[in-house]
Design a protein around this motif. Structure first.
Motif, PDB file in Angstrom:
ATOM      1  N   LEU A 233      43.454  35.768  35.032  1.00 14.88           N
ATOM      2  CA  LEU A 233      44.754  35.090  35.113  1.00 14.88           C
ATOM      3  C   LEU A 233      45.426  35.049  33.741  1.00 14.88           C
ATOM      4  N   TYR A 234      44.627  34.874  32.692  1.00 17.16           N
ATOM      5  CA  TYR A 234      45.161  34.817  31.332  1.00 17.16           C
ATOM      6  C   TYR A 234      45.353  36.188  30.703  1.00 17.16           C
ATOM      7  N   GLY A 235      44.930  37.273  31.404  1.00 14.40           N
ATOM      8  CA  GLY A 235      45.195  38.616  30.914  1.00 14.40           C
ATOM      9  C   GLY A 235      43.985  39.394  30.418  1.00 14.40           C
ATOM     10  N   VAL A 236      42.790  38.829  30.488  1.00 16.02           N
ATOM     11  CA  VAL A 236      41.594  39.582  30.105  1.00 16.02           C
ATOM     12  C   VAL A 236      41.373  40.647  31.174  1.00 16.02           C
ATOM     13  N   ARG A 237      41.072  41.890  30.743  1.00 13.85           N
ATOM     14  CA  ARG A 237      40.967  42.991  31.702  1.00 13.85           C
ATOM     15  C   ARG A 237      39.728  43.853  31.544  1.00 13.85           C
ATOM     16  N   ARG A 238      39.166  43.886  30.364  1.00 13.09           N
ATOM     17  CA  ARG A 238      38.107  44.855  30.098  1.00 13.09           C
ATOM     18  C   ARG A 238      36.727  44.204  30.121  1.00 13.09           C
ATOM     19  N   PHE A 239      35.759  44.986  30.603  1.00 12.64           N
ATOM     20  CA  PHE A 239      34.401  44.483  30.777  1.00 12.64           C
ATOM     21  C   PHE A 239      33.886  43.808  29.503  1.00 12.64           C
ATOM     22  N   ASP A 240      33.971  44.507  28.383  1.00 12.85           N
ATOM     23  CA  ASP A 240      33.442  43.948  27.133  1.00 12.85           C
ATOM     24  C   ASP A 240      34.171  42.674  26.734  1.00 12.85           C
ATOM     25  N   ASP A 241      35.466  42.601  27.032  1.00 14.61           N
ATOM     26  CA  ASP A 241      36.224  41.380  26.715  1.00 14.61           C
ATOM     27  C   ASP A 241      35.784  40.218  27.602  1.00 14.61           C
ATOM     28  N   PHE A 242      35.576  40.481  28.902  1.00 17.40           N
ATOM     29  CA  PHE A 242      35.045  39.437  29.788  1.00 17.40           C
ATOM     30  C   PHE A 242      33.685  38.979  29.270  1.00 17.40           C
ATOM     31  N   GLN A 243      32.819  39.943  28.936  1.00  9.58           N
ATOM     32  CA  GLN A 243      31.464  39.616  28.524  1.00  9.58           C
ATOM     33  C   GLN A 243      31.472  38.790  27.240  1.00  9.58           C
ATOM     34  N   THR A 244      32.290  39.164  26.281  1.00 11.90           N
ATOM     35  CA  THR A 244      32.373  38.423  25.018  1.00 11.90           C
ATOM     36  C   THR A 244      32.919  37.025  25.243  1.00 11.90           C
ATOM     37  N   GLU A 245      33.999  36.923  26.010  1.00 14.07           N
ATOM     38  CA  GLU A 245      34.628  35.619  26.237  1.00 14.07           C
ATOM     39  C   GLU A 245      33.728  34.671  27.018  1.00 14.07           C
ATOM     40  N   LEU A 246      33.092  35.181  28.058  1.00 15.98           N
ATOM     41  CA  LEU A 246      32.341  34.319  28.967  1.00 15.98           C
ATOM     42  C   LEU A 246      30.859  34.184  28.614  1.00 15.98           C
ATOM     43  N   SER A 247      30.357  35.057  27.747  1.00 13.58           N
ATOM     44  CA  SER A 247      28.917  35.093  27.442  1.00 13.58           C
ATOM     45  C   SER A 247      28.098  35.206  28.725  1.00 13.58           C
TER      46      SER A 247
ATOM     47  N   ARG B  47      25.372  40.766  31.264  1.00  9.40           N
ATOM     48  CA  ARG B  47      26.064  41.991  31.674  1.00  9.40           C
ATOM     49  C   ARG B  47      25.798  42.348  33.138  1.00  9.40           C
ATOM     50  N   THR B  48      24.567  42.169  33.602  1.00 13.15           N
ATOM     51  CA  THR B  48      24.257  42.503  34.991  1.00 13.15           C
ATOM     52  C   THR B  48      24.971  41.568  35.960  1.00 13.15           C
ATOM     53  N   VAL B  49      25.062  40.300  35.592  1.00 12.72           N
ATOM     54  CA  VAL B  49      25.775  39.330  36.431  1.00 12.72           C
ATOM     55  C   VAL B  49      27.260  39.660  36.447  1.00 12.72           C
ATOM     56  N   LEU B  50      27.814  39.930  35.266  1.00 10.87           N
ATOM     57  CA  LEU B  50      29.237  40.266  35.171  1.00 10.87           C
ATOM     58  C   LEU B  50      29.551  41.513  35.992  1.00 10.87           C
ATOM     59  N   SER B  51      28.721  42.533  35.868  1.00  9.72           N
ATOM     60  CA  SER B  51      28.940  43.764  36.619  1.00  9.72           C
ATOM     61  C   SER B  51      28.932  43.490  38.122  1.00  9.72           C
ATOM     62  N   GLY B  52      27.974  42.706  38.577  1.00 12.65           N
ATOM     63  CA  GLY B  52      27.892  42.374  40.004  1.00 12.65           C
ATOM     64  C   GLY B  52      29.092  41.586  40.491  1.00 12.65           C
ATOM     65  N   ARG B  53      29.547  40.612  39.701  1.00 12.86           N
ATOM     66  CA  ARG B  53      30.698  39.798  40.121  1.00 12.86           C
ATOM     67  C   ARG B  53      31.974  40.625  40.119  1.00 12.86           C
ATOM     68  N   LEU B  54      32.147  41.486  39.117  1.00 16.58           N
ATOM     69  CA  LEU B  54      33.336  42.340  39.096  1.00 16.58           C
ATOM     70  C   LEU B  54      33.359  43.258  40.314  1.00 16.58           C
ATOM     71  N   LYS B  55      32.223  43.825  40.667  1.00 17.46           N
ATOM     72  CA  LYS B  55      32.146  44.686  41.856  1.00 17.46           C
ATOM     73  C   LYS B  55      32.484  43.897  43.110  1.00 17.46           C
ATOM     74  N   MET B  56      31.947  42.675  43.220  1.00 23.54           N
ATOM     75  CA  MET B  56      32.212  41.843  44.396  1.00 23.54           C
ATOM     76  C   MET B  56      33.694  41.480  44.469  1.00 23.54           C
TER      77      MET B  56
END
Length: 160
Positions: free
Chosen positions: A40-54, A57-66
């Motif tokens: 919503l705030y404009g974050v778009r890239r995997f590495d940016d999500f991962q850095t911002e949210l800590s 990586r496996t969880v982030l990948s799964g949630r993005l796919k879902m």
């Protein structure tokens, strides 16, 4: 004082038919909600999500796919000079449709979790720059105070 709804022994809509319950099942997970918030705030890239949210990586990948498979995010390729093609994730039209709910949750946090501090972010009308907020509005355009809002079941269609 807020008026409570009358006591009942069960919710008016069975869980299997309740769209609120289905929505909670879909996006109610902590990581999914945080990804949607960041998008919503404009974050778009995997590495940016991962850095911002800590987020692992496996969880982030799964949630993005879902979130993509549910039509809330869309994958779009991008390439930085000298790098391989990668994907970024942007809110789809369906995902943007959650903006009202996310901003409403933000307003709730501003009211109940602020500890006397001013909000760190506000939402404004892009055209007028005036503050905006989520509210219940009747078909006549008038605001409805939350304490007057009541659920109303749609009459069931009878067979035969």
């Amino acid at each position: 004082m807020t008026r409570l709804p009358p006591r009942t022994s069960r919710s008016p809509v069975p869980l299997r038919d309740c769209r609120l319950a289905r929505t909670i099942d879909l996006i109610g997970d902590r990581w999914a909600m945080l990804i949607l918030r960041s998008a919503l705030y404009g974050v778009r890239r995997f590495d940016d999500f991962q850095t911002e949210l800590s987020c692992p990586r496996t969880v982030l990948s799964g949630r993005l796919k879902m979130l993509e498979s549910e039509g809330l995010l869309e994958k779009r390729p991008y390439r930085e000079p000298g790098k391989r093609v990668r994907n970024e994730y942007i809110l789809s039209e369906k995902g943007v449709g959650l903006q009202t709910a996310l901003v409403a949750l933000n307003q709730w946090g501003d009211e109940w979790l602020a500890d006397g501090q001013p909000p760190p972010i506000t939402f404004t009308d892009a055209a007028t720059k005036s503050p905006a907020r989520v509210a219940f509005v009747g078909s006549d355009g008038a605001e409805i105070p939350a304490e007057r809002l009541r659920p109303r079941l749609r009459p069931r269609l009878r067979k035969g």
